[in-house]
Design an enzyme around this catalytic site. Structure first.
Site: not given
Ligand code: FBP
Length: 549
Positions: A79, A143, A173-174, A200-201, A203, A241, A249, A425
């Site tokens: 991501g 991915r 991590d992966d 990177k992430t 999350d 509301y 995340g 993002r």
């Molecule tokens: P990464 O861990 O690969 O950086 O991605 C995280 C993320 O942004 C999550 O928060 C979200 O669930 C997911 O990617 C969404 O995936 P996609 O980009 O395939 O829609």
């Protein structure tokens, strides 16, 4: 390309760096390291790169100049996260500093670019276009997983052809786990290609004793906090509301927690706590409805609830249901696809165990359908597609209706739902991420110059002014343990979930009761790029609390 005034001003921003990186450096090695867990298995699986020391760059009298060009390949994996372009700019400037003839090649659309030999040379003109910008569009991301020997060999062909000395994999991590597998393989066959990872992430779940934070988390949380703050101000103005706001995340709740710390909403659910307390969906609904009812009695029929994207998989009963669904669909997807839309729900109910069938049948139609949508490449349900915010809003409404009938509630309850993820993002990186990422990239070039492989670029002490940051490298195997993935034990980097004994959660837990009933909203406003350091350069609250002495 037409640019806004801010983009033009931002292009000339010079990221702040650890002062050590302004001159020549040498790597100083610490003690040999071991994996966090399952040391014997990890040592056996990584005989060539296991046990290496942490290295720290310190000033040196000797020049870092290289007599030969240092060609490097770079991959953006997974991501998007704000700051990726600055990592690449840091690598570029770093290798040019080693030797002006060095070249940087970007593989297109993630790991697949390496396997399919799709790449482009990143020249100074291209790099300058992307300095301090958000997004991963300089080369795109993907991915695909790099995990098979055939892929490694195919990749090596192009690396050799381009005379690439090292590959930098920018990922979560992966992807960094796979970077270490690739580093091990290339070492084992003496391929002459080093592999270095970068954390990177958005999350925020790639962190540990050595890696303070993953890049992108800071900016993304600041963007979400801005909009949540704006919603809260609207909410406090109209007072009519309840806003149910889901935040990205995939698994960990760091983003929801950080956004809560920045904005002080009336409620924020933390998945890790739900799991720890073994809460059911009904427990969560009752908890929210109780706050709604109590606020209503106090004359406040409005409020905000933050919901982490991964929540559904942390509710023990839902976890069991999703696991059975994953397994069932992995083997019966074709048959399921042939069932008519109107019959799909009953079809699934007929195939599940009694316990899971009952839970599935109790879910609203939309969420039930979303749970059976296409899986990601790892076979997991795509939580970003599940409208948990709507599920909770609907179920709280049903609970309040019931309480109304029972004479226990007489307030109003109107909801608006939101999901924030993609909005943050690719935002232009905050000063923190712009500086951190550039330093990570520059550090990666120095790890390469020092002949390191199987390392993750590391920049530490980042709550101090940038000149005091510490640059170095962490052996990736040090962060690994064995986990069951698709029925097999695999070496993986431990994912960092929210720690309930950690300072960020503890701070939240100590204040949430007050935030629920006092309407203590904070409105952080937009990220500021130019101005006083206390406005522009602050790290996330999570990081500040974690690093506080
Ligand atoms: P990464 O861990 O690969 O950086 O991605 C995280 C993320 O942004 C999550 O928060 C979200 O669930 C997911 O990617 C969404 O995936 P996609 O980009 O395939 O829609």
């Amino acid at each position: 390309m037409l640019k806004s005034a801010l983009q033009i001003a931002r292009a000339s921003y010079a990221p702040k760096m650890p002062s050590v990186l302004n001159g020549n450096v040498k790597p100083v090695a610490g003690e040999a390291t071991t994996a966090v867990k399952d040391q014997e298995d990890i040592a056996r699986l990584f005989p060539n790169i296991y046990g290496m020391p942490i290295v720290t760059f310190e000033p040196s009298e000797e020049s870092n100049a290289s007599e030969t060009p240092v060609n490097v390949g770079v991959i953006l994996s997974g991501g998007q996260a704000p700051g990726g372009h600055n990592v690449i700019a840091g690598i570029f400037d770093g290798i040019k500093n080693l030797n002006q003839d060095s070249k940087l090649y970007g593989f297109i659309l993630g790991p697949a670019g390496l396997i399919n030999h799709k790449y482009k040379e990143l020249t100074a003109d291209i790099i300058d276009e992307y300095r301090n910008t958000g997004g991963f569009d300089i080369i795109g991301s993907g991915r695909d997983k790099l995990e098979e020997k055939e892929q490694f060999d195919k990749g090596l062909e192009i690396l050799k052809k381009l005379d690439i000395k090292a590959l930098v994999i920018i990922g979560g991590d992966d992807s960094n786990t796979n970077a270490s597998i690739l580093a091990e393989y290339y070492s084992s066959i003496n391929a002459g290609v080093q592999v270095v990872g970068c954390p990177k992430t958005i999350d925020g779940d790639l962190k540990n004793e050595q890696i303070e934070t993953s890049f992108g988390f800071d900016t993304a949380c600041k963007v979400y906090s801005e909009v949540v703050g704006n919603i809260q101000r609207d909410c406090n103005s109209a007072r009519k509301y309840w806003h149910f706001i889901k935040l990205m995340g995939r698994s960990a709740s760091h983003i929801a927690l950080e956004t809560a710390l920045q904005t002080q909403p009336n409620m924020c659910i933390i998945s890790e706590e739900v799991e720890e307390k073994q809460q059911s969906l009904d427990d969560i609904i009752t908890e929210i409805a109780t706050v709604v009812a109590k606020r209503s009695e106090m004359g406040m029929d409005f409020g905000t609830v933050l919901i982490p994207e991964g929540l559904i998989e942390f509710i023990p009963a839902m976890k069991g249901l999703i696991a059975e669904l994953n397994d069932f669909l992995a083997h019966n997807q074709e048959e399921y696809d042939l069932v008519r839309r109107s019959g799909k729900r009953d079809y699934i109910i007929s195939k599940l165990s009694d316990e899971n069938a009952e839970i599935y049948a109790s879910l609203p139609e939309t969420v039930a359908r979303q749970l059976t949508l296409d899986r990601d490449p790892h076979g997991n349900v795509q939580v970003s597609l599940i409208e948990t915010e709507k599920l909770l809003a609907e179920m709280v409404k049903a609970k309040l209706d019931k309480w109304t009938k029972e004479g226990k509630y007489s307030g109003k309850f109107a909801t608006i739902t939101h999901f924030f993820g993609y909005e943050g993002r690719c935002a232009a990186p905050s000063n923190y991420d712009a500086d951190y990422c550039y330093s990570l990239g520059y550090t990666a070039s120095l790890l390469i110059a020092s002949g390191k492989t199987g390392y993750m670029s590391s920049v530490r002490n980042t709550t101090a002014p940038a000149k005091e940051w510490i640059s170095g490298g962490i052996p990736i195997t040090m962060m690994m343990n064995m986990e069951r993935r698709h029925g097999e034990m695999k070496p993986v980097i431990q994912k960092a979930l929210v720690r309930l004994d950690g300072k960020p959660f503890q701070y939240f837990a100590a204040n949430r009761e007050k935030w629920a009933y006092e309407t203590a909203f904070i409105y952080p406003g937009p990220i500021q790029y130019f101005g006083p350091t206390e406005v522009c350069d602050q790290p996330s609250i999570t990081l500040s609390l974690e690093q506080a002495k």
